[in-house]
Design a protein around this motif. Structure first.
Motif, mmCIF file in Angstrom:
data_model
loop_
_atom_site.group_PDB
_atom_site.id
_atom_site.type_symbol
_atom_site.label_atom_id
_atom_site.label_comp_id
_atom_site.label_asym_id
_atom_site.label_seq_id
_atom_site.Cartn_x
_atom_site.Cartn_y
_atom_site.Cartn_z
ATOM 1 N N ARG A 177 53.841 74.360 38.481
ATOM 2 C CA ARG A 177 54.619 73.370 37.745
ATOM 3 C C ARG A 177 54.326 73.454 36.251
ATOM 4 N NH1 ARG A 177 53.791 69.115 41.138
ATOM 5 N NH2 ARG A 177 51.829 68.580 40.167
ATOM 6 N N LYS A 178 53.058 73.691 35.913
ATOM 7 C CA LYS A 178 52.657 73.693 34.516
ATOM 8 C C LYS A 178 52.821 75.058 33.859
ATOM 9 C CE LYS A 178 48.855 71.468 33.422
ATOM 10 N NZ LYS A 178 47.496 70.903 33.462
ATOM 11 N N GLY A 181 41.387 69.754 39.447
ATOM 12 C CA GLY A 181 41.645 70.122 38.054
ATOM 13 C C GLY A 181 41.261 69.046 37.043
ATOM 14 N N GLY A 182 41.539 69.361 35.785
ATOM 15 C CA GLY A 182 41.357 68.377 34.723
ATOM 16 C C GLY A 182 39.916 67.975 34.455
ATOM 17 N N PHE A 190 37.918 67.027 36.905
ATOM 18 C CA PHE A 190 37.543 66.044 37.920
ATOM 19 C C PHE A 190 36.276 66.467 38.690
ATOM 20 C CE2 PHE A 190 40.300 62.753 40.459
ATOM 21 C CZ PHE A 190 39.301 61.804 40.313
ATOM 22 N N TYR A 206 41.428 60.990 45.843
ATOM 23 C CA TYR A 206 42.582 61.666 45.238
ATOM 24 C C TYR A 206 43.044 62.819 46.143
ATOM 25 C CZ TYR A 206 45.214 64.074 41.438
ATOM 26 O OH TYR A 206 46.174 64.676 40.661
ATOM 27 N N ILE A 263 45.625 63.152 49.951
ATOM 28 C CA ILE A 263 47.029 63.561 50.142
ATOM 29 C C ILE A 263 47.089 65.057 50.435
ATOM 30 C CG2 ILE A 263 49.266 63.860 48.990
ATOM 31 C CD1 ILE A 263 48.792 61.297 47.464
ATOM 32 N N CYS A 289 51.873 59.934 42.533
ATOM 33 C CA CYS A 289 50.644 60.370 41.850
ATOM 34 C C CYS A 289 49.437 60.148 42.742
ATOM 35 C CB CYS A 289 50.474 59.583 40.550
ATOM 36 S SG CYS A 289 48.863 59.859 39.763
ATOM 37 N N PRO A 290 48.667 61.213 43.020
ATOM 38 C CA PRO A 290 47.482 61.040 43.871
ATOM 39 C C PRO A 290 46.412 60.144 43.239
ATOM 40 C CG PRO A 290 48.112 63.364 43.711
ATOM 41 C CD PRO A 290 48.906 62.624 42.678
ATOM 42 N N ALA A 291 46.506 59.900 41.936
ATOM 43 C CA ALA A 291 45.508 59.049 41.282
ATOM 44 C C ALA A 291 45.910 57.577 41.305
ATOM 45 C CB ALA A 291 45.285 59.500 39.835
ATOM 46 N N MET A 343 40.334 60.434 35.823
ATOM 47 C CA MET A 343 40.726 60.660 37.225
ATOM 48 C C MET A 343 42.131 61.227 37.326
ATOM 49 S SD MET A 343 39.196 57.122 38.682
ATOM 50 C CE MET A 343 37.499 56.670 38.250
ATOM 51 N N CYS A 344 42.816 61.306 36.191
ATOM 52 C CA CYS A 344 44.111 61.991 36.133
ATOM 53 C C CYS A 344 43.781 63.457 35.874
ATOM 54 C CB CYS A 344 44.956 61.436 34.981
ATOM 55 S SG CYS A 344 46.276 62.537 34.418
ATOM 56 N N THR A 345 44.346 64.368 36.696
ATOM 57 C CA THR A 345 44.018 65.785 36.514
ATOM 58 C C THR A 345 44.971 66.465 35.534
ATOM 59 O OG1 THR A 345 45.411 66.456 38.374
ATOM 60 C CG2 THR A 345 43.096 65.970 38.867
ATOM 61 N N GLY A 346 45.957 65.717 35.053
ATOM 62 C CA GLY A 346 46.922 66.319 34.130
ATOM 63 C C GLY A 346 47.875 67.269 34.834
ATOM 64 N N CYS A 347 48.155 67.015 36.117
ATOM 65 C CA CYS A 347 48.959 67.962 36.918
ATOM 66 C C CYS A 347 50.428 67.955 36.534
ATOM 67 C CB CYS A 347 48.805 67.676 38.412
ATOM 68 S SG CYS A 347 49.798 66.271 39.020
ATOM 69 N N GLN A 348 50.860 66.915 35.841
ATOM 70 C CA GLN A 348 52.222 66.797 35.314
ATOM 71 C C GLN A 348 53.302 66.532 36.359
ATOM 72 O OE1 GLN A 348 53.094 69.988 32.577
ATOM 73 N NE2 GLN A 348 51.416 69.437 31.228
ATOM 74 N N ARG A 349 52.892 66.147 37.565
ATOM 75 C CA ARG A 349 53.906 65.802 38.567
ATOM 76 C C ARG A 349 54.720 64.589 38.103
ATOM 77 N NH1 ARG A 349 55.468 63.418 43.440
ATOM 78 N NH2 ARG A 349 56.098 64.898 45.045
ATOM 79 N N TYR A 400 57.438 65.753 35.861
ATOM 80 C CA TYR A 400 58.439 66.469 36.665
ATOM 81 C C TYR A 400 59.356 65.486 37.399
ATOM 82 C CZ TYR A 400 60.333 69.785 40.045
ATOM 83 O OH TYR A 400 61.169 70.553 40.799
#
Lengths: 133, 242
Positions: free
Chosen positions: A2-3, A42-43, A45, A57, A60, B42-44, B75-81, B84
């Motif tokens: 996605r990124k 990621g990020g 974590f 987290y 899921i 969002c998983p977070a 706790m946000c991974t920055g996945c950008q979902r 999107y």
């Protein structure tokens, strides 16, 4: 995906994986590609110290993987590999999580005996190349 | 039930103003429809009593301190979902990044901070602190062992600082430092495919925890060290394996 380069690259990777394991052995998770969920590795974590939250987290992703009933999970990224491996162990399901390079070398018959750490017992001895005496 | 009314007149919304200057196109922050699509996927969501929608609403209201100082930003991974899925393409991850950057450096999570500081210790850029000499030693040692124990790999290579190689490839520190045998499959694939590649003695480490730390200066330093080594060697393609 996605990124980065988007779904066309996700399709390229599916071509690779299907070529390795056979079309009939590839199980798609849902949702997938750009609509998929991050595993939580990621990020930063993994190093943040928020272990309980990181695993919450990842629930899921764990549910997504278990729903496929697949024997193996492929993680092409380090953070994802570490996180999903942790989720696998913690869930008690102990499904193997493998790097893509492991499967490519295995299918080519060039994966050495010390390069099989993440393979399950069913594949540990498969396609083993010759060793020097 | 809210304990006290939020007086919007008193809010300066400084964080939002600053963020909109930095985020390309302003991040569409004012276009939020409040629909919750971001939070639903969002998983977070629910961690630290926050989710992307709540986080954005707080910023828009001007609750700068409450939003940016929440541990949720780690706790946000920055996945950008969320971007999107968002009908208005609002850049919430970038806001989270900016929120991380408002924390005094020494108060940011120790693990991320330590990994960034390790990368600044020497020219490797490794979050595990391995020096260029450590890396060269491990690579040469592992390569030698493959040649000694596995037939047919006498020509296998793991070049470091090979001038003019087509690909400059970096490597996550986890392999050389904790599981060196996992280096080998990649080398074999590159060899079988006939790829002209090299590692760099400087900037060989692929990970960049300074980015996760939201420490722009250090992030740039680590990245620049690696890119400059690639340029110095005259490589055509910088291939980030991370």
């Amino acid at each position: 995906m996605r990124k980065g380069f988007g779904d066309p690259v996700a399709d390229d990777l599916r071509f690779v994986v299907k070529s390795l394991v056979g079309e009939e052995n590839f199980v798609e998770m849902w949702p997938n590609k750009s609509n998929n969920y991050c595993c939580g590795g990621g990020g930063g974590f993994l190093q943040s110290g928020f272990t309980e939250e990181r695993r919450a987290y990842g629930q899921i992703k764990l549910d997504q993987i278990l729903a496929t009933k697949a024997d193996y999970c492929i993680a092409a990224c380090h953070n994802c590999h570490a996180q999903i491996h942790d989720l696998s162990e913690l869930s008690g399901k102990h499904f193997p999580v493998v790097h893509l390079w492991t499967l490519i070398c295995l299918s080519l018959g060039i994966l050495g005996p010390n390069e099989r750490e993440y393979l399950g017992d069913d594949l540990k001895e498969v396609n083993m190349p010759e060793q020097k005496e | 039930m809210a304990e006290e009314v939020i007086d919007l007149g008193k809010m300066t919304r400084d964080f939002k103003k600053e963020a909109m200057k930095i985020i390309p196109g302003g991040g569409n922050l004012d276009l939020c429809l409040n629909c919750g699509t971001c939070a639903a996927g969002c998983p977070a969501t629910g961690l630290a009593d926050l989710d992307p929608r709540k986080f954005l609403r707080m910023i828009l209201l001007g609750l700068d301190e409450e939003a940016t100082k929440s541990p949720w930003v780690w706790m946000c991974t920055g996945c950008q979902r969320c971007i999107y899925a968002c009908p208005m393409q609002i850049d919430i991850p970038r806001l989270v990044y900016n929120a991380r950057a408002t924390w005094p450096r020494e108060e940011r999570p120790k693990g991320i901070l330590g990994s960034c500081d390790m990368a600044l210790k020497n020219a490797s850029g490794s979050a595990m602190g391995a020096s260029p000499d450590d890396f060269i030693f491990v690579v040469e040692d592992v390569l030698e062992e493959v040649k000694d124990t596995q037939p047919g790999w006498d020509e296998l290579q793991a070049p470091i600082d090979k001038k003019g190689a087509h690909f400059f490839i970096n490597q996550n520190s986890r392999e050389p430092v904790t599981e060196p045998d996992e280096l080998i499959p990649l080398w074999k694939l590159l060899h079988v495919a006939g790829i002209d590649w090299t590692y760099g003695s400087k900037g060989w480490a692929g990970e960049n925890y300074c980015m996760f730390l939201a420490d722009d200066k250090s992030w740039e330093h680590v990245t620049r060290t690696s890119i400059m080594q690639c340029a110095e060697l005259g490589c055509k393609v910088y291939l980030n394996t991370e």
